[in-house]
Write a protein that holds these residues in place. Structure first.
Motif, PDB file in Angstrom:
ATOM      1  N   SER A   3     -20.008  -2.607  22.108  1.00  0.00           N
ATOM      2  CA  SER A   3     -21.237  -2.264  22.434  1.00  0.00           C
ATOM      3  C   SER A   3     -20.925  -1.703  20.809  1.00  0.00           C
ATOM      4  O   SER A   3     -20.626  -1.045  20.476  1.00  0.00           O
ATOM      5  CB  SER A   3     -21.862  -1.448  23.069  1.00  0.00           C
ATOM      6  N   CYS A   6     -22.424   1.570  19.595  1.00  0.00           N
ATOM      7  CA  CYS A   6     -21.372   2.951  20.184  1.00  0.00           C
ATOM      8  C   CYS A   6     -20.768   3.582  19.478  1.00  0.00           C
ATOM      9  O   CYS A   6     -20.212   2.641  18.603  1.00  0.00           O
ATOM     10  CB  CYS A   6     -20.398   2.403  22.340  1.00  0.00           C
ATOM     11  N   CYS A   9     -17.196   2.207  20.330  1.00  0.00           N
ATOM     12  CA  CYS A   9     -16.757   0.914  19.176  1.00  0.00           C
ATOM     13  C   CYS A   9     -16.417   0.991  18.360  1.00  0.00           C
ATOM     14  O   CYS A   9     -16.589  -0.196  17.741  1.00  0.00           O
ATOM     15  CB  CYS A   9     -18.531  -0.114  20.078  1.00  0.00           C
ATOM     16  N   HIS A  48     -15.824  -1.502  26.383  1.00  0.00           N
ATOM     17  CA  HIS A  48     -16.742  -0.708  26.485  1.00  0.00           C
ATOM     18  C   HIS A  48     -17.633  -0.583  28.374  1.00  0.00           C
ATOM     19  O   HIS A  48     -18.054  -1.241  28.668  1.00  0.00           O
ATOM     20  CB  HIS A  48     -17.995  -0.891  25.918  1.00  0.00           C
ATOM     21  N   HIS A  99     -18.456   6.054  26.408  1.00  0.00           N
ATOM     22  CA  HIS A  99     -17.842   5.134  26.431  1.00  0.00           C
ATOM     23  C   HIS A  99     -16.160   6.000  27.083  1.00  0.00           C
ATOM     24  O   HIS A  99     -15.906   6.767  26.885  1.00  0.00           O
ATOM     25  CB  HIS A  99     -17.489   5.279  25.258  1.00  0.00           C
TER      26      HIS A  99
HETATM   27 ZN    ZN Z   1     -18.026   2.092  23.454  1.00  0.00          ZN
END
Ligand code: ZN
Ligand code: 5GP
Length: 112
Positions: A3, A6, A9, A48, A99
């Motif tokens: 994502s 995030c 991420c 994710h 996440h």
């Molecule tokens: Zn993520």
């Protein structure tokens, strides 16, 4: 798969630095920035999704491998006498990063 907005991420993509202790194609383990125990690692799937209840077949495959990898990674990073795993799911548990991640806590005797 990952994502844009995030934080985990971004760590996986290398856009935010982290203290990595283990990495393979499925997962990344790094030190928590605000450790709650002498050893506090985060095990993060390279996919994710926020909640256990959102894990699809691939997510579950990664989580299953993650449980197999965690004991050796924990021991190598200072959890010689054992460790505790924690997954915070949702608001009531105080999940702050959406996440999915497994906290690995150890390196000292842990209270409940
Ligand atoms: Zn993520
Ligand atoms: P949660 O409360 O969602 O289960 O846990 C999120 C964890 O991620 C917290 O323990 C927090 O300290 C950690 N964390 C949040 N942002 C970062 C970051 O940018 N780097 C690292 N290494 N840990 C982070």
């Amino acid at each position: 798969m990952l994502s844009d907005d995030c934080v985990f991420c971004k760590i996986i993509r290398g856009e935010i630095p982290s203290s990595k202790v283990y990495e393979d194609g499925d997962m990344l383990f790094f030190r928590d920035i605000e450790p709650k125990a002498k050893v506090h690692l985060l095990a993060v799937p390279k996919r994710h999704f926020a909640l256990l209840s959102e894990a699809d077949g691939e997510g579950m495959r990664i989580l299953s491998r993650m449980l197999a990898v965690i004991p050796e990674a924990a021991e190598k990073n200072g959890c010689k006498d054992g460790f505790r795993l924690v997954v915070n799911q949702g608001e009531a548990a105080g999940q702050t990063v959406r996440h999915l991640h497994v906290h690995i806590l150890g390196g000292e005797p842990l209270g409940w």
